[in-house]
Scaffold this active site. Structure first.
Site, mmCIF file in Angstrom:
data_model
loop_
_atom_site.group_PDB
_atom_site.id
_atom_site.type_symbol
_atom_site.label_atom_id
_atom_site.label_comp_id
_atom_site.label_asym_id
_atom_site.label_seq_id
_atom_site.Cartn_x
_atom_site.Cartn_y
_atom_site.Cartn_z
ATOM 1 C CB SER A 161 52.672 94.970 36.050
ATOM 2 O OG SER A 161 53.580 94.117 36.719
ATOM 3 C CB THR A 162 57.127 96.827 36.081
ATOM 4 O OG1 THR A 162 57.129 95.416 36.247
ATOM 5 C CG2 THR A 162 58.453 97.416 36.519
ATOM 6 C CG HIS B 8 50.947 92.361 38.275
ATOM 7 N ND1 HIS B 8 51.506 92.247 37.023
ATOM 8 C CD2 HIS B 8 49.694 91.846 38.161
ATOM 9 C CE1 HIS B 8 50.636 91.694 36.189
ATOM 10 N NE2 HIS B 8 49.524 91.450 36.863
ATOM 11 C CG MET C 166 58.129 92.349 32.257
ATOM 12 S SD MET C 166 59.532 91.953 33.335
ATOM 13 C CE MET C 166 60.243 93.592 33.573
ATOM 14 C CG ASP D 258 47.741 89.622 34.135
ATOM 15 O OD1 ASP D 258 46.837 88.880 33.699
ATOM 16 O OD2 ASP D 258 47.715 90.146 35.266
#
Length: 359
Positions: free
Chosen positions: A177-178, A203, A296, A299
């Site tokens: 993600s991030t 993401h 972050m 998930d």
């Protein structure tokens, strides 16, 4: 109504662009910024749906800012610049649109029409990108009755746990993600072409995933593509989840194929790492390797623990090399991880798993 932040070091150009965007019914400029650092603070404050970026700016030029934005806070960005030679390059850096500034003697209405056409053509992307965001600081605080608490959907509601009865084909599943965009690029630059199929859920907003797949493909010996429904998994290939669909796989005869799911968000994301990992566990079980990278939230934790307990090989990126040590930390705390690995070493662990040296 889509909110816009205009970034330009010229006060007159900021005013011109603001007025032109405000004249479009579907768009509103909520604020402007005079350089990248001012823009960074205003993105945090106003959470706009779209930013426009000039290239020639003091302190940090627009190209560097765009790259940093895509790495740390991916969102729709349109470059408005007089440097038309940059028109193609900025798409590789993550922009979704390019609008040339008016040339000498060019009527302003022509420039305004370019802005209008570009932004209206992006509404399909913005509809998918726009999410319920925290209330901006410049808005009244007495509208809490309009806020919704998003229900966190468990993967069971989208893809039931079945578990593979027998190990299937060897493959690698990656969740991030991030900070994942640049981190994945670092990993893929080191990967050879003779690996098992790789599945990736990053993401990322809709409209960015295809260009990001191209960036990975251009920087790796692995053939990388945005996943489409029904693609047969092949060695030496990687499949990136589209920005608005869950990526899963299913067995079809002696082959494995991608299957995209257009359902609700799972673990507050779509695509969801939990959905990918659950699908991999259902289809190939202990033959899989799962990699949890920077991001972050949590998930992927649920399904990674299932993979771990089913005998799959699982690793997580270490805190030192993460942009955000959220998703890896949650997976580690859940007992879902066998090895904790620095970003610089993840590619080598994938290679060693592929050759049977790690399991």
């Amino acid at each position: 109504m889509y909110t816009v932040l205009v970034i330009d070091d010229s006060p007159s150009m900021r005013r011109i662009i603001k007025d032109m965007i405000d004249s479009i019914d579907e768009f509103e400029v909520v604020t402007t910024a005079y350089d990248a650092y001012d823009a960074r603070e205003k993105i945090k404050e106003y959470e706009p749906d779209l930013v426009t970026i000039d290239i020639n700016m003091p302190k940090m030029n627009g190209v560097v800012f765009l790259r940093n934005l895509m790495r740390l806070h991916p969102m729709p960005a349109v470059v408005i610049s007089g440097e038309s030679v940059r028109g193609n390059d900025i798409f590789d850096d993550g922009a979704v649109g390019f609008i040339p500034k008016p040339e000498s003697g060019e009527p302003m209405p022509v420039f305004a029409e370019r802005i209008k056409d570009t932004l209206l053509n992006l509404t399909f992307l913005l509809k998918r990108y726009t999410l319920k965001k925290p209330q901006a600081k410049n808005k009244p605080k007495n509208t809490t009755k309009n806020l919704k608490i998003e229900y966190k959907i468990h993967p069971d509601e989208v893809i039931p746990l079945k578990k593979a009865l027998m190990p299937g084909m060897k493959l690698i599943a990656i969740g991030s993600s991030t900070g994942g965009v640049e981190s994945l690029l670092k990993v893929f630059r080191k990967l050879p072409s003779n690996l098992p199929p790789i599945l990736i859920t990053q993401h990322i907003p809709y409209g960015f995933s295809n260009s990001f797949a191209h960036r990975l493909n251009d920087n790796s010996d692995v053939i990388v593509a945005e996943a489409k429904d029904g693609m047969i998994l092949e060695k030496g290939h990687a499949y990136l989840a589209p920005g608005n669909m869950h990526l899963t796989i299913e067995k079809s005869g002696n082959e494995y194929k991608t299957k995209l799911l257009d359902t609700s968000k799972v673990s507050q994301h779509k695509p969801s790492v939990d959905v990918l990992f659950r699908s991999v566990n259902n289809s190939v079980g202990s033959a899989a390797m799962a990699v949890m990278m920077t991001g972050m939230g949590d998930d992927g934790t649920i399904a990674m623990k299932e993979l771990h307990d089913n005998g799959a090989y699982t690793i997580a990126q270490n805190e030192e090399s993460c942009v955000v040590f959220g998703m890896p930390m949650k997976a580690i705390k859940a007992g879902a991880v066998k090895d904790i690995v620095h970003l610089d070493d993840i590619a080598q662990y994938i290679i060693e798993f592929s050759s049977g040296k790690r399991r």
